[in-house]
Design an enzyme around this catalytic site. Sequence first.
Site, PDB file in Angstrom:
ATOM      1  N   TRP A 131       0.872  -1.184   0.000  1.00  0.00           N
ATOM      2  CA  TRP A 131       0.000   0.000   0.000  1.00  0.00           C
ATOM      3  C   TRP A 131       0.904   1.229   0.000  1.00  0.00           C
ATOM      4  CZ3 TRP A 131      -1.924   2.622   4.924  1.00  0.00           C
ATOM      5  CH2 TRP A 131      -2.900   3.586   4.648  1.00  0.00           C
ATOM      6  N   ASP A 212      -0.309  -5.434   9.679  1.00  0.00           N
ATOM      7  CA  ASP A 212      -1.303  -4.444   9.290  1.00  0.00           C
ATOM      8  C   ASP A 212      -2.539  -5.209   8.837  1.00  0.00           C
ATOM      9  OD1 ASP A 212      -2.827  -2.382   8.370  1.00  0.00           O
ATOM     10  OD2 ASP A 212      -1.424  -1.697   6.823  1.00  0.00           O
ATOM     11  N   LYS A 248     -13.040  -0.840   6.364  1.00  0.00           N
ATOM     12  CA  LYS A 248     -13.619  -1.700   5.323  1.00  0.00           C
ATOM     13  C   LYS A 248     -14.628  -2.675   5.910  1.00  0.00           C
ATOM     14  CE  LYS A 248      -9.985   0.029   3.402  1.00  0.00           C
ATOM     15  NZ  LYS A 248      -9.604   0.675   2.181  1.00  0.00           N
TER      16      LYS A 248
HETATM   17  N1  PMP Z   1      -3.300  -0.619   5.487  1.00  0.00           N
HETATM   18  C1  PMP Z   1      -3.651  -1.085   4.295  1.00  0.00           C
HETATM   19  C2  PMP Z   1      -2.892  -2.224   3.719  1.00  0.00           C
HETATM   20  C3  PMP Z   1      -4.707  -0.509   3.591  1.00  0.00           C
HETATM   21  O1  PMP Z   1      -5.047  -0.988   2.396  1.00  0.00           O
HETATM   22  C4  PMP Z   1      -5.412   0.564   4.175  1.00  0.00           C
HETATM   23  C5  PMP Z   1      -6.553   1.219   3.468  1.00  0.00           C
HETATM   24  N2  PMP Z   1      -6.443   1.449   2.146  1.00  0.00           N
HETATM   25  C6  PMP Z   1      -5.004   0.996   5.431  1.00  0.00           C
HETATM   26  C7  PMP Z   1      -3.954   0.385   6.059  1.00  0.00           C
HETATM   27  C8  PMP Z   1      -5.625   2.116   6.206  1.00  0.00           C
HETATM   28  O2  PMP Z   1      -6.893   2.488   5.993  1.00  0.00           O
HETATM   29  P1  PMP Z   1      -7.673   3.340   7.072  1.00  0.00           P
HETATM   30  O3  PMP Z   1      -6.719   4.331   7.622  1.00  0.00           O
HETATM   31  O4  PMP Z   1      -8.774   3.954   6.299  1.00  0.00           O
HETATM   32  O5  PMP Z   1      -8.137   2.356   8.091  1.00  0.00           O
END
Ligand code: PMP
Length: 399
Positions: A131, A212, A248
């Site tokens: 990411w 993560d 998500k």
């Molecule tokens: N880590 C990964 C691998 C992700 O794909 C995302 C969202 N695209 C996030 C962290 C963080 O998303 P958020 O801060 O919206 O929870």
Amino acid sequence: TNWFSHVEMAPRDPILGVTEKFLADKNPDKINLGVGAYRDDNGQPVVLESVREAERRVAGSHFMEYLPIGGLRDFVSESVKLAYGDDSPVVAAGQVAAVQSLSGTGSCRLFAEFQRRFMPHSSVYIPVPTWSNHHNIWRDAGVAQNGYRYYKPETRGLDFEGLMEDIKNAPNGSVFLLHACAHNPTGVDPTPEQWQAMSKLMLDKSHFAFFDMAYQGFATGDCTRDAAAIRIFIDDGHRVGLSQSYAKNMGLYGQRVGCFSLVCDSAAEAAKVESQMKLIARPMYSNPPLHGALLVSKILHDADLKQQWYQEVGVMAARIKDMRGLLRHNLQQLGSPHNWQHITDQIGMFCYTGMSGEMVDTLAAAHSIYMTRNGRISMAGVNTKNVARLAEAMHAVTK
Ligand code: PMP
């Protein structure tokens, strides 16, 4: 004096920049497959029924006071159980230091800062690719980054040998960032057996695993199965770190609700570690937002609501899986000369198509179909109404 004349235009974010271009396109049939946000079969954002019910239950019942620095206690304890397991011995023993965070991004940022302060000789090993924001997060925290092999373009699958070699060749005591499930952007995860082998090797090497987990439930449709990697590492005796996000899996994107935890050797150590997590959070944002954490804790506390939520995650994951099947089928029907099996082999929200940046540019310019330049499709944006058009356009640019 002019204070800002030297400030240059920053580059667009590779993911959010796609949305900007999409919004500027006037074609009514345009398709946005950039950002990873779930859509229903009509292309509409979804508020889960379990979340609606939780909203009804909290409506008017709470005040608007500050949360503590570490967030809502109930939320944190339920989050930790969701990830490590209801009967996890490290949770029961009080070994898990944890705070509510500003979603997954915020958890990663807190850990990166914690790493810089307390694990000072370590860089972070990040999968290639990952990411895109991971790079920004650890850069801003001032932690050096190394890549480890992850994806093999020839097979559109996992480069397991390369990954194991890189784990082995990293200096003992290195920090590895691992995607717990539904790897972004590749959609390629290790098998349980491969996780086991990685865990053993990382233990031999005294490496630290930071997971993560932005998509718990989106890989298999089952939140427990999606936590398997973390639990394998814990069972082997690892002291892991973890970022959780409810963006998500509960559809709480804009609420910014997540949890950051570190597994310690003892409850006494966890208390110290947690106090330092709060010391990092306090000057960054003082305390996290209330509403989303209330919703999550309502859902996780109530057996019926939790069951309903589990089911709704399953439905979202299943719809995406169906779209993978349909997209592949459509490409084959069109007589595409390519093997598109990876569309259905890959899991989670994304498909790493193997299309080049030039092909992606043509998709946008000639077909009003938008995605990141690494050829990543957010499958959550594919539906029964646009899949045929998407397949035709992909066929046209890859012929
Ligand atoms: N880590 C990964 C691998 C992700 O794909 C995302 C969202 N695209 C996030 C962290 C963080 O998303 P958020 O801060 O919206 O929870």
